[in-house]
Write a protein that holds these residues in place. Structure first.
Motif, PDB file in Angstrom:
ATOM      1  N   ILE A 118     -21.657  -4.592   6.861  1.00 34.33           N
ATOM      2  CA  ILE A 118     -20.645  -5.635   6.679  1.00 34.33           C
ATOM      3  C   ILE A 118     -21.061  -6.461   5.471  1.00 34.33           C
ATOM      4  O   ILE A 118     -22.187  -6.931   5.373  1.00 34.33           O
ATOM      5  CB  ILE A 118     -20.529  -6.507   7.937  1.00 34.33           C
ATOM      6  CG1 ILE A 118     -20.053  -5.648   9.111  1.00 34.33           C
ATOM      7  CG2 ILE A 118     -19.584  -7.679   7.690  1.00 34.33           C
ATOM      8  CD1 ILE A 118     -20.069  -6.361  10.443  1.00 34.33           C
ATOM      9  N   PHE A 119     -20.137  -6.617   4.548  1.00 29.66           N
ATOM     10  CA  PHE A 119     -20.379  -7.375   3.330  1.00 29.66           C
ATOM     11  C   PHE A 119     -19.727  -8.736   3.504  1.00 29.66           C
ATOM     12  O   PHE A 119     -18.524  -8.832   3.698  1.00 29.66           O
ATOM     13  CB  PHE A 119     -19.780  -6.632   2.136  1.00 29.66           C
ATOM     14  CG  PHE A 119     -20.053  -7.263   0.816  1.00 29.66           C
ATOM     15  CD1 PHE A 119     -21.330  -7.259   0.277  1.00 29.66           C
ATOM     16  CD2 PHE A 119     -19.044  -7.856   0.075  1.00 29.66           C
ATOM     17  CE1 PHE A 119     -21.598  -7.823  -0.956  1.00 29.66           C
ATOM     18  CE2 PHE A 119     -19.300  -8.420  -1.159  1.00 29.66           C
ATOM     19  CZ  PHE A 119     -20.582  -8.404  -1.678  1.00 29.66           C
ATOM     20  N   LEU A 120     -20.511  -9.776   3.466  1.00 29.22           N
ATOM     21  CA  LEU A 120     -20.011 -11.126   3.679  1.00 29.22           C
ATOM     22  C   LEU A 120     -20.287 -11.950   2.431  1.00 29.22           C
ATOM     23  O   LEU A 120     -21.393 -11.918   1.880  1.00 29.22           O
ATOM     24  CB  LEU A 120     -20.718 -11.766   4.871  1.00 29.22           C
ATOM     25  CG  LEU A 120     -20.407 -13.226   5.134  1.00 29.22           C
ATOM     26  CD1 LEU A 120     -18.987 -13.359   5.665  1.00 29.22           C
ATOM     27  CD2 LEU A 120     -21.404 -13.795   6.109  1.00 29.22           C
ATOM     28  N   VAL A 121     -19.270 -12.662   2.001  1.00 29.56           N
ATOM     29  CA  VAL A 121     -19.431 -13.570   0.865  1.00 29.56           C
ATOM     30  C   VAL A 121     -19.147 -14.978   1.376  1.00 29.56           C
ATOM     31  O   VAL A 121     -18.110 -15.234   1.974  1.00 29.56           O
ATOM     32  CB  VAL A 121     -18.445 -13.228  -0.279  1.00 29.56           C
ATOM     33  CG1 VAL A 121     -18.558 -14.227  -1.398  1.00 29.56           C
ATOM     34  CG2 VAL A 121     -18.680 -11.825  -0.794  1.00 29.56           C
ATOM     35  N   ARG A 122     -20.071 -15.868   1.145  1.00 30.32           N
ATOM     36  CA  ARG A 122     -19.887 -17.257   1.526  1.00 30.32           C
ATOM     37  C   ARG A 122     -19.635 -18.043   0.252  1.00 30.32           C
ATOM     38  O   ARG A 122     -20.468 -18.059  -0.657  1.00 30.32           O
ATOM     39  CB  ARG A 122     -21.122 -17.799   2.240  1.00 30.32           C
ATOM     40  CG  ARG A 122     -20.938 -19.234   2.705  1.00 30.32           C
ATOM     41  CD  ARG A 122     -22.130 -19.727   3.472  1.00 30.32           C
ATOM     42  NE  ARG A 122     -22.236 -18.966   4.714  1.00 30.32           N
ATOM     43  CZ  ARG A 122     -23.367 -18.815   5.381  1.00 30.32           C
ATOM     44  NH1 ARG A 122     -24.485 -19.328   4.942  1.00 30.32           N
ATOM     45  NH2 ARG A 122     -23.400 -18.124   6.488  1.00 30.32           N
ATOM     46  N   TYR A 151     -22.596  -4.688  -5.189  1.00 27.25           N
ATOM     47  CA  TYR A 151     -23.576  -5.019  -4.159  1.00 27.25           C
ATOM     48  C   TYR A 151     -23.405  -4.157  -2.906  1.00 27.25           C
ATOM     49  O   TYR A 151     -24.313  -4.051  -2.097  1.00 27.25           O
ATOM     50  CB  TYR A 151     -23.523  -6.499  -3.804  1.00 27.25           C
ATOM     51  CG  TYR A 151     -23.960  -7.369  -4.947  1.00 27.25           C
ATOM     52  CD1 TYR A 151     -25.273  -7.324  -5.404  1.00 27.25           C
ATOM     53  CD2 TYR A 151     -23.071  -8.208  -5.595  1.00 27.25           C
ATOM     54  CE1 TYR A 151     -25.687  -8.103  -6.468  1.00 27.25           C
ATOM     55  CE2 TYR A 151     -23.479  -8.992  -6.660  1.00 27.25           C
ATOM     56  CZ  TYR A 151     -24.782  -8.935  -7.086  1.00 27.25           C
ATOM     57  OH  TYR A 151     -25.183  -9.704  -8.143  1.00 27.25           O
ATOM     58  N   LEU A 152     -22.217  -3.572  -2.730  1.00 26.19           N
ATOM     59  CA  LEU A 152     -22.026  -2.645  -1.616  1.00 26.19           C
ATOM     60  C   LEU A 152     -22.711  -1.318  -1.891  1.00 26.19           C
ATOM     61  O   LEU A 152     -23.194  -0.652  -0.982  1.00 26.19           O
ATOM     62  CB  LEU A 152     -20.534  -2.400  -1.379  1.00 26.19           C
ATOM     63  CG  LEU A 152     -19.739  -3.582  -0.861  1.00 26.19           C
ATOM     64  CD1 LEU A 152     -18.266  -3.246  -0.836  1.00 26.19           C
ATOM     65  CD2 LEU A 152     -20.233  -3.993   0.506  1.00 26.19           C
ATOM     66  N   ILE A 153     -22.757  -0.930  -3.158  1.00 23.18           N
ATOM     67  CA  ILE A 153     -23.349   0.349  -3.538  1.00 23.18           C
ATOM     68  C   ILE A 153     -24.843   0.201  -3.794  1.00 23.18           C
ATOM     69  O   ILE A 153     -25.644   1.033  -3.379  1.00 23.18           O
ATOM     70  CB  ILE A 153     -22.630   0.905  -4.781  1.00 23.18           C
ATOM     71  CG1 ILE A 153     -21.150   1.137  -4.444  1.00 23.18           C
ATOM     72  CG2 ILE A 153     -23.277   2.199  -5.250  1.00 23.18           C
ATOM     73  CD1 ILE A 153     -20.280   1.429  -5.641  1.00 23.18           C
ATOM     74  N   TYR A 154     -25.214  -0.856  -4.486  1.00 16.86           N
ATOM     75  CA  TYR A 154     -26.620  -1.111  -4.823  1.00 16.86           C
ATOM     76  C   TYR A 154     -27.010  -2.489  -4.285  1.00 16.86           C
ATOM     77  O   TYR A 154     -27.006  -3.471  -5.021  1.00 16.86           O
ATOM     78  CB  TYR A 154     -26.835  -1.077  -6.336  1.00 16.86           C
ATOM     79  CG  TYR A 154     -26.407   0.207  -6.978  1.00 16.86           C
ATOM     80  CD1 TYR A 154     -27.128   1.381  -6.774  1.00 16.86           C
ATOM     81  CD2 TYR A 154     -25.282   0.261  -7.790  1.00 16.86           C
ATOM     82  CE1 TYR A 154     -26.743   2.567  -7.357  1.00 16.86           C
ATOM     83  CE2 TYR A 154     -24.893   1.452  -8.380  1.00 16.86           C
ATOM     84  CZ  TYR A 154     -25.623   2.587  -8.160  1.00 16.86           C
ATOM     85  OH  TYR A 154     -25.236   3.768  -8.740  1.00 16.86           O
ATOM     86  N   PRO A 155     -27.338  -2.577  -2.991  1.00 19.92           N
ATOM     87  CA  PRO A 155     -27.670  -3.885  -2.411  1.00 19.92           C
ATOM     88  C   PRO A 155     -28.851  -4.543  -3.126  1.00 19.92           C
ATOM     89  O   PRO A 155     -29.798  -3.875  -3.514  1.00 19.92           O
ATOM     90  CB  PRO A 155     -28.032  -3.557  -0.966  1.00 19.92           C
ATOM     91  CG  PRO A 155     -27.433  -2.210  -0.708  1.00 19.92           C
ATOM     92  CD  PRO A 155     -27.415  -1.505  -2.021  1.00 19.92           C
TER      93      PRO A 155
END
Length: 115
Positions: free
Chosen positions: A106-110, A70-74
């Motif tokens: 910024i990549f955030l996982v909840r 998901y960081l590379i291919y949002p």
């Protein structure tokens, strides 16, 4: 040209370097028929060493890869609506006291359920 009913093997490399000399060196190293198989084996070996060094199981590594994609291919379907992002975010400078520059995404996982 490939004659009818004949097979060929074609390997296409994309080579990147800081300067022309570095490119020429990489091309000379890779310009052999068996280079691709060797580079693939070295990449696999390196990934195994890094996985072991980080203490990850193969399952853990696969899960990390799944999230990292998901960081590379949002995926736009996982993104909050623009108005939610705008209302919940302050200025970039408000990140600085927490040692976050804000220059990169910024990549955030909840996590809603620990189980």
């Amino acid at each position: 040209r490939v004659p009818a009913n004949k097979k060929i093997s074609l390997t296409f490399w994309t080579v990147v370097g800081a300067n022309r000399g570095e490119l020429d060196e990489a091309i000379a190293r890779l310009d052999h028929q068996e280079s691709f198989a060797r580079q693939a084996m070295l990449a696999w070996t390196r990934s195994q060493v890094q996985t072991r060094h980080l203490g990850l199981s193969l399952t853990d590594a696969a899960n990390v890869q799944q999230l990292a994609r998901y960081l590379i291919y949002p995926d736009p379907f996982l993104r909050l609506p623009a108005e939610s992002i705008a209302s919940g975010l302050g200025r970039q400078s408000s990140l600085w006291p927490t040692s976050i520059s804000g220059d990169f995404p910024i990549f955030l996982v909840r996590i809603g359920d620990v189980a």
